[in-house]
Design an enzyme around this catalytic site. Structure first.
Site, PDB file in Angstrom:
ATOM      1  N   GLY A  33     -10.793 -38.158  26.059  1.00 47.83           N
ATOM      2  CA  GLY A  33     -10.881 -37.590  27.383  1.00 47.83           C
ATOM      3  C   GLY A  33     -12.178 -36.701  27.475  1.00 47.83           C
ATOM      4  O   GLY A  33     -13.205 -37.155  26.816  1.00 47.83           O
ATOM      5  N   ILE A  34     -12.157 -35.689  28.446  1.00 50.55           N
ATOM      6  CA  ILE A  34     -13.445 -35.118  28.579  1.00 50.55           C
ATOM      7  C   ILE A  34     -13.401 -34.183  27.140  1.00 50.55           C
ATOM      8  O   ILE A  34     -12.665 -33.148  26.853  1.00 50.55           O
ATOM      9  CB  ILE A  34     -13.312 -34.089  29.511  1.00 50.55           C
ATOM     10  CG1 ILE A  34     -13.433 -35.145  30.880  1.00 50.55           C
ATOM     11  CG2 ILE A  34     -14.500 -33.068  29.722  1.00 50.55           C
ATOM     12  CD1 ILE A  34     -13.467 -34.331  32.222  1.00 50.55           C
ATOM     13  N   SER A  52     -20.057 -34.078  21.108  1.00 51.63           N
ATOM     14  CA  SER A  52     -18.587 -34.355  21.749  1.00 51.63           C
ATOM     15  C   SER A  52     -17.758 -33.795  20.605  1.00 51.63           C
ATOM     16  O   SER A  52     -17.917 -33.155  19.648  1.00 51.63           O
ATOM     17  CB  SER A  52     -18.463 -35.838  21.613  1.00 51.63           C
ATOM     18  OG  SER A  52     -18.398 -36.444  20.332  1.00 51.63           O
ATOM     19  N   THR A 100     -13.617 -43.114  24.182  1.00 52.98           N
ATOM     20  CA  THR A 100     -13.503 -42.544  22.691  1.00 52.98           C
ATOM     21  C   THR A 100     -12.698 -43.865  21.901  1.00 52.98           C
ATOM     22  O   THR A 100     -11.950 -44.526  22.674  1.00 52.98           O
ATOM     23  CB  THR A 100     -12.842 -41.331  22.514  1.00 52.98           C
ATOM     24  OG1 THR A 100     -13.419 -40.444  23.432  1.00 52.98           O
ATOM     25  CG2 THR A 100     -12.977 -40.934  21.051  1.00 52.98           C
TER      26      THR A 100
END
Length: 316
Positions: free
Chosen positions: A229-230, A209, A179
């Site tokens: 991140g995730i 996302s 990102t």
């Protein structure tokens, strides 16, 4: 608020994840981040608003093929690039964004336009219509490195959960969780935050996302946060909004980061975040191995590229 100008503050990130494996990778990323910090901070010193500075910073990061946003975005499982971005102006507490948009260079520009719209978050079809209405030229953001990354994964039947955040010729040295984000404080004491992504790569078609949600990008009069991140972990923690609410309720930015990341670590999340408070504080945190962030605190530029492994938070 004082009539005297506030010292601008700025922090940006290019993702978080696993090790860059070598000084060469770290130095190349540092050079890219510092150039963008210098360019955007100069605009803040010239009187740019926090929102305009964030838009410029996101555009420059989207244009850097090294990062997973705009040009250089990863491919989804069907071999297509779909990008998401959001912008939040803390002065007006206005959030806008686009989800899974294709065929353009800078998704942040659509988020910028939607700031003044009655409908402020658009998904793929609506965003495509808006592109045509605005006569924005179509653009293919695919790079050769990202294509090779996808071809390599397809040969292995997409065994990896996600693509690399850093596009490197040696794909084994690329870091995951991609990102980009920018948070700024301007001379009027206003805060804004922006976040943009190409997704995690190889994901199911239609996956959304955190980058176009308040969970991953949030700002008000007191603070602004951009996460990386995730995405699913960030959404589960509602991380950006959680940190901003804690600052609004009286916590320092440093304390809000530390408490939020302790909780994230306890929940075994894999994520990172950057932030700026109206007080002028800059902060960052990670549970991932690395956080690719750089900042300008008014005196000098610094970065987080070589933080120790494990959960870390910091401020200046």
């Amino acid at each position: 608020m004082s009539n005297h100008p506030v010292q601008p503050k700025l922090i940006i990130h290019g993702g978080a994840g696993s090790s860059l494996k070598g000084k060469g990778g770290a130095e190349a990323v540092r050079k890219s981040l510092y150039h963008i910090v210098e360019t955007v901070y100069d605009q803040l010193l010239r009187g740019s608003s926090a929102k305009d500075a964030v838009i410029l910073g996101c555009q420059l990061l989207e244009d850097e093929p090294r990062f997973n946003a705009g040009t250089g975005s990863v491919l989804q499982s069907d071999g297509q690039v779909r990008m998401s971005a959001s912008l939040m102006d803390g002065a007006s507490q206005s959030f806008s964004g686009v989800i899974n948009v294709s065929r353009l260079k800078n998704p942040i520009y659509l988020a910028q336009f939607l700031q003044d719209s009655a409908d402020r978050v658009l998904s793929d079809y609506g965003a495509a219509q808006l592109l045509r209405e605005l006569n924005i030229p179509t653009h293919d953001p695919l790079t050769d490195l990202r294509l090779q990354e996808w071809i390599q994964e397809r040969a292995g039947n997409f065994n990896r959960d996600m693509a690399g955040v850093i596009a490197e010729a040696d794909l084994e040295d690329s870091a995951g969780r991609g990102t980009i984000g920018v948070v700024a404080l301007d001379q009027d004491g206003h805060v804004a935050a922006g976040t943009s992504t190409g997704g995690k790569g190889f994901e199911r078609i239609g996956r959304v996302s955190d980058s176009a949600m308040p969970a991953g990008n949030y700002a008000n009069a007191w603070a602004g946060i951009s996460c990386t991140g995730i995405g699913e972990d960030i959404i589960d923690e509602c991380l950006a909004a959680r940190i901003v609410v804690r600052v609004t309720d009286g916590a320092s930015l440093e304390d809000a980061f530390h408490r939020s990341f302790v909780e994230s670590q306890q929940h075994q999340r894999d994520l990172g975040a950057i932030g700026v408070a109206q007080s002028g504080a800059i902060a960052w945190g990670k549970t991932s191995e690395i956080l690719l962030a750089a900042y300008h605190n008014g005196d000098a530029i610094g970065d987080t590229l070589e933080l120790p492994e494990g959960m870390q938070t910091g401020s200046c």
